[in-house]
Scaffold this active site. Structure first.
Site, PDB file in Angstrom:
ATOM      1  N   HIS A 270       0.864  -1.187   0.000  1.00  0.00           N
ATOM      2  CA  HIS A 270       0.000   0.000   0.000  1.00  0.00           C
ATOM      3  C   HIS A 270       0.893   1.227   0.000  1.00  0.00           C
ATOM      4  CE1 HIS A 270      -3.752   2.248   0.795  1.00  0.00           C
ATOM      5  NE2 HIS A 270      -2.933   3.087   1.406  1.00  0.00           N
ATOM      6  N   CYS A 271       0.724   2.080  -1.003  1.00  0.00           N
ATOM      7  CA  CYS A 271       1.605   3.232  -1.171  1.00  0.00           C
ATOM      8  C   CYS A 271       0.889   4.503  -0.727  1.00  0.00           C
ATOM      9  CB  CYS A 271       2.038   3.365  -2.632  1.00  0.00           C
ATOM     10  SG  CYS A 271       3.123   4.784  -2.932  1.00  0.00           S
ATOM     11  N   PRO A 272       1.404   5.208   0.284  1.00  0.00           N
ATOM     12  CA  PRO A 272       0.760   6.466   0.705  1.00  0.00           C
ATOM     13  C   PRO A 272       0.912   7.580  -0.323  1.00  0.00           C
ATOM     14  CG  PRO A 272       2.817   6.101   1.911  1.00  0.00           C
ATOM     15  CD  PRO A 272       2.555   4.854   1.129  1.00  0.00           C
TER      16      PRO A 272
END
Length: 353
Positions: A69-71
């Site tokens: 999951h990439c912020p």
């Protein structure tokens, strides 16, 4: 050229953000009912986890071929947007390298006309150029500071994002994801620990870097397959990876240690009342913390010197109850001594940190 870099970077960035990774359909089950025994069941999505899929706590969905999951994009990197995300990681450093070249040449040409070399000192006069012709664009002290700051940002982005690109290309060329690389490492540790003599072979490596590359990057921009069924190498089972995941999950249950909360914990990231060492050694991770009340039971699966990670037992495990996962201070719990047959506490239990 700078406009071209900007357009390509933003196109891939927003593609990775809005196209998304692709999610396992809610209520999904394999075509053959007997294959359910090889898969994990997600209670949140009320469906089985397809091969290579994982549940994301932030997206609250099971993501197909989840990498992480990439912020930055506020989304997961997975099956549908892996190529766009990787191209963004490639184009951003290239654009920053081009910008860095412009900044360096600008500062060099401007400072060349303002530097005076003496026998004992070097003087820089930013008020005006020492030589004619005067520059078309004024270059004062504020412009020099802004250019120097922008150069630092460009070089920093080049190094940081470039390293992420290299990491992504390593997993892509072996047709893995970051999560699957971790699963493979845990498989080797499990086999070595129990001395089972078995050999784990990653099933999705096509044996050729070009074939693995083509699994993500295509001329049409649409990845191959449907995100649920994947080609496997010869000698491997369609569910080889999911079977290994089930073995690791069972092994984690065996190795887990039961603890009981002896202090209340609110679930804050950096608790002030639990000691200075606990405050300053809080885990640097996006994984959640769990609140504890005195007397609650926790199954700890891993830990640090002052913190532990585990699952809080809300309902009896024998009843298939729900567990809440997260970090909690080691100071707040003690080892829970109980009889494995009756599941009753043993008298005279001692505190153990």
């Amino acid at each position: 050229m700078l406009l071209n870099w900007t357009v390509m970077i933003l196109y891939n960035y927003f593609s990775a953000m809005f196209v998304g990774p692709g999610y396992v359909p809610l209520g999904w089950t394999p075509e053959k009912s007997q294959d359910c025994m090889y898969l994990q069941y997600c209670k949140v999505c009320q469906s089985y986890k397809a091969p290579r899929s994982h549940h994301c706590r932030k997206c609250n969905r099971c993501v197909m071929k989840m990498d992480h999951h990439c912020p930055w994009i506020n989304n997961c990197c997975g099956y549908q947007n892996h190529a766009s995300f990787t191209l963004f990681l490639l184009l951003a450093p290239l654009g920053c390298i081009h910008a860095s070249f412009i900044f360096i040449m600008t500062m060099y040409t401007q400072l060349y006309n303002r530097i005076s070399f003496g026998w004992s000192s070097v003087k820089i006069d930013m008020s005006a150029a020492k030589r004619d012709p005067r520059p078309i664009i004024p270059f004062g002290l504020s412009a020099f500071a802004a250019s120097l700051f922008a150069l630092g940002l460009a070089l920093g982005t080049t190094i940081a994002v470039g390293m992420l690109f290299i990491i992504q290309m390593k997993v892509i060329l072996t047709n893995k994801t970051s999560i699957e690389s971790w699963i493979e490492e845990k498989a080797k540790d499990r086999i070595q620990y129990y001395q089972t003599g078995e050999t784990f072979i990653f099933p999705y490596d096509m044996g050729s870097k070009w074939k693995n590359f083509r699994q993500v990057f295509t001329w049409s921009g649409i990845p191959e397959g449907d995100g649920l069924d994947w080609p496997v190498r010869d000698g491997c089972h369609q569910y080889s990876l999911t079977i290994e995941q089930l073995k690791q999950k069972a092994d984690k249950r065996v190795r887990s240690v039961r603890y009981r909360a002896i202090e209340d914990y609110s679930g804050v990231c950096c608790p002030v009342t639990k000691g200075v060492k606990t405050f300053f050694t809080t885990p640097c991770t996006e994984e959640p913390r769990i609140a504890l009340s005195k007397g609650e039971l926790i199954l700890a699966t891993r830990g640090l010197k002052h913190w532990m990670y585990g699952e809080k037992i809300l309902i009896s495990a024998a009843d298939g109850g729900i567990r809440e996962r997260g970090w909690f201070p080691r100071k707040c719990v003690e080892k829970y001594q109980y009889d494995s047959e009756t599941d009753q506490p043993v008298h005279g239990e001692k505190k153990s940190k």
